[in-house]
Write a protein that holds these residues in place. Structure first.
Motif, PDB file in Angstrom:
ATOM      1  N   ASP A 225      92.669  38.957  12.486  1.00 51.97           N
ATOM      2  CA  ASP A 225      93.924  38.672  13.183  1.00 51.97           C
ATOM      3  C   ASP A 225      94.977  39.743  12.928  1.00 51.97           C
ATOM      4  OD1 ASP A 225      92.796  36.387  14.156  1.00 51.97           O
ATOM      5  OD2 ASP A 225      93.615  35.084  12.594  1.00 51.97           O
ATOM      6  N   ASN A 226      95.004  40.275  11.692  1.00 55.51           N
ATOM      7  CA  ASN A 226      95.980  41.305  11.346  1.00 55.51           C
ATOM      8  C   ASN A 226      95.277  42.445  10.623  1.00 55.51           C
ATOM      9  OD1 ASN A 226      98.209  42.833  10.663  1.00 55.51           O
ATOM     10  ND2 ASN A 226      98.954  41.409   9.104  1.00 55.51           N
TER      11      ASN A 226
ATOM     12  N   ASP B 159      94.236  39.316   6.149  1.00 55.81           N
ATOM     13  CA  ASP B 159      94.183  38.367   7.258  1.00 55.81           C
ATOM     14  C   ASP B 159      93.459  39.056   8.410  1.00 55.81           C
ATOM     15  OD1 ASP B 159      94.553  36.242   8.961  1.00 55.81           O
ATOM     16  OD2 ASP B 159      96.601  36.788   9.503  1.00 55.81           O
TER      17      ASP B 159
END
Length: 444
Positions: free
Chosen positions: A163-164, A160
């Motif tokens: 975002d992560n 991800d």
């Protein structure tokens, strides 16, 4: 009379002096070298997962522990067999029958003080994404293409980014076969993944039965003849047991006699056992070299002390057949990779095939190699292997022709239980016009 010489045991600080020479001193290839205390402590705090505790996995565990990694997990579903003892050096005769992961973990912990190794005696498929999310990197020492594909698809599916950023888990994969080996680094979604490279692991071509029956040319042909034909004709035992020496001896003698009839040399008991059980020869020195390469990449990821395999050259090949030779190259990411790609992969098929024939062909296709595929299109479910209710409902489609079920250029989604939740996208290209079967009672 001279006094005996005593040697003081190494202190905790001097234990890792050889590593500090690399971690603290910038080298000629260092770009963003960071020798701060936080950076130096990262090697000891980051958590690494080792998949496989066999010949390659034992070497990897030992090398990681001696490279300063303190938090290691190892997962392996197998138990120790007596045949493992000649190359899987963490095991002893008394360990036969015990869990490989547990015995390997305790052995390394005992020899390298301060390291903590958590064993998991189970399949990698038994763990969920939360389990894999806790690791900074994953190092594979597997002998199974299916397991590699599953962990590769899982790690790619976890990403991800941006975002992560913590969801990006580098996969370091090693493999050996005889005097040859390879190590590679996969940065999920950013570099070529294992599925992109699947055609390098195409299934070995089967030998035609006519060759076995009439014109064998290799000792393996004679062994396959004994295994497939002679055994079926004579049935010396109710059922073939690949681990029974008496059964292997029968096959060996049959194969040896046939080899003599055709003036073929090279049939041995060990070769017979290897062909029948599909054993890939394992050599301890090759395992040691490839494990060292894998752990070197893990060390470089942890310390940023030197450039490693990754965004540029990401694949290292080793050959020890005639001397020692290694080379690296960049395996390109494929846009149509079913796992990390962005577009559907073209698949050329005969529209007059039945759906059953398409499913059977997927096991042999280098770009697919699927064993129990379920197939659907955007508009319909064609065939599902499970649950049983859906399999029974879609089973009649197996006898229908592809041209009856799908259009030329239509996209299908293919899933396989061995690859987790990933759906492979294929765009069908008909190799010839579809010829509908004539309806009953209708004549031209």
């Amino acid at each position: 009379m001279s006094q005996p010489i005593t040697v003081a045991p190494p202190t905790s600080s001097s234990r890792w002096t050889y590593l500090d020479q690399i971690r603290k001193v910038p080298g000629p290839f260092s770009e963003d070298h960071d020798n701060s205390e936080d950076a130096l402590a990262r090697l000891e705090t980051m958590s690494v997962l080792v998949i496989g505790a066999g010949g390659l996995g034992c070497e990897i565990l030992k090398d990681l522990a001696l490279s300063g990694f303190k938090k290691i997990h190892v997962i392996d579903m197998d138990t120790i067999d007596v045949s493992n003892l000649n190359r899987q050096f963490l095991f002893r005769q008394a360990d036969v029958g015990k869990s490989k992961a547990e015995v390997a973990a305790r052995f390394v912990e005992k020899r390298v003080k301060g390291v903590s190794i958590t064993p998991h005696n189970c399949k990698i498929q038994d763990k969920d994404e939360d389990f894999y999310m806790q690791f900074t990197a994953v190092v594979c020492g597997l002998d199974s293409i299916e397991a590699r594909r599953w962990i590769n698809a899982t790690l790619v599916g976890m990403v991800d980014y941006p975002d992560n950023p913590e969801s990006l888990k580098p996969l370091i994969d090693g493999g050996t076969e005889g005097f040859k080996g390879q190590s590679r680094v996969v940065i999920p979604t950013m570099t070529s993944c294992i599925e992109c490279q699947l055609d390098m692991h195409a299934p070995r071509a089967a030998v035609p039965l006519c060759t076995l029956a009439t014109i064998p040319r290799q000792p393996e042909h004679c062994i396959e003849w004994a295994h497939i034909m002679a055994w079926e004709q004579e049935k010396p035992f109710p059922k073939l047991d690949n681990d029974d020496p008496e059964h292997i001896t029968w096959l060996y003698k049959k194969a040896l006699a046939r080899a003599r009839d055709f003036n073929i040399t090279g049939v041995t008991y060990s070769l017979t056992q290897g062909v029948v059980k599909n054993i890939i020869p394992a050599i301890a020195s090759t395992n040691a070299i490839i494990a060292a390469s894998c752990c070197n990449e893990a060390f470089k990821i942890a310390t940023n002390s030197n450039p490693g395999l990754g965004l540029e050259d990401n694949y290292m090949m080793y050959s020890g057949n005639e001397g020692i030779y290694t080379y690296t190259f960049k395996h390109e990411q494929k846009d149509d990779c079913p796992v990390c790609g962005t577009i559907a992969r073209n698949m050329e098929i005969d529209p007059n095939w039945t759906l059953q024939e398409l499913i059977e062909s997927m096991a042999a296709r280098p770009e697919a190699q699927l064993k129990k595929p379920s197939i659907s299109s955007g508009s319909k479910t064609l065939f599902f292997q499970s649950p049983e209710s859906l399999m029974l409902k879609t089973r009649p489609n197996l006898e229908k022709r592809i041209g009856e079920l799908l259009e030329n250029g239509e996209e299908i989604a293919v899933s396989d239980p061995s690859l987790g939740s990933v759906d492979f996208k294929f765009r069908l290209r008909f190799s010839k016009p579809y010829a509908p079967a004539p309806k009953h009672g209708v004549t031209e």
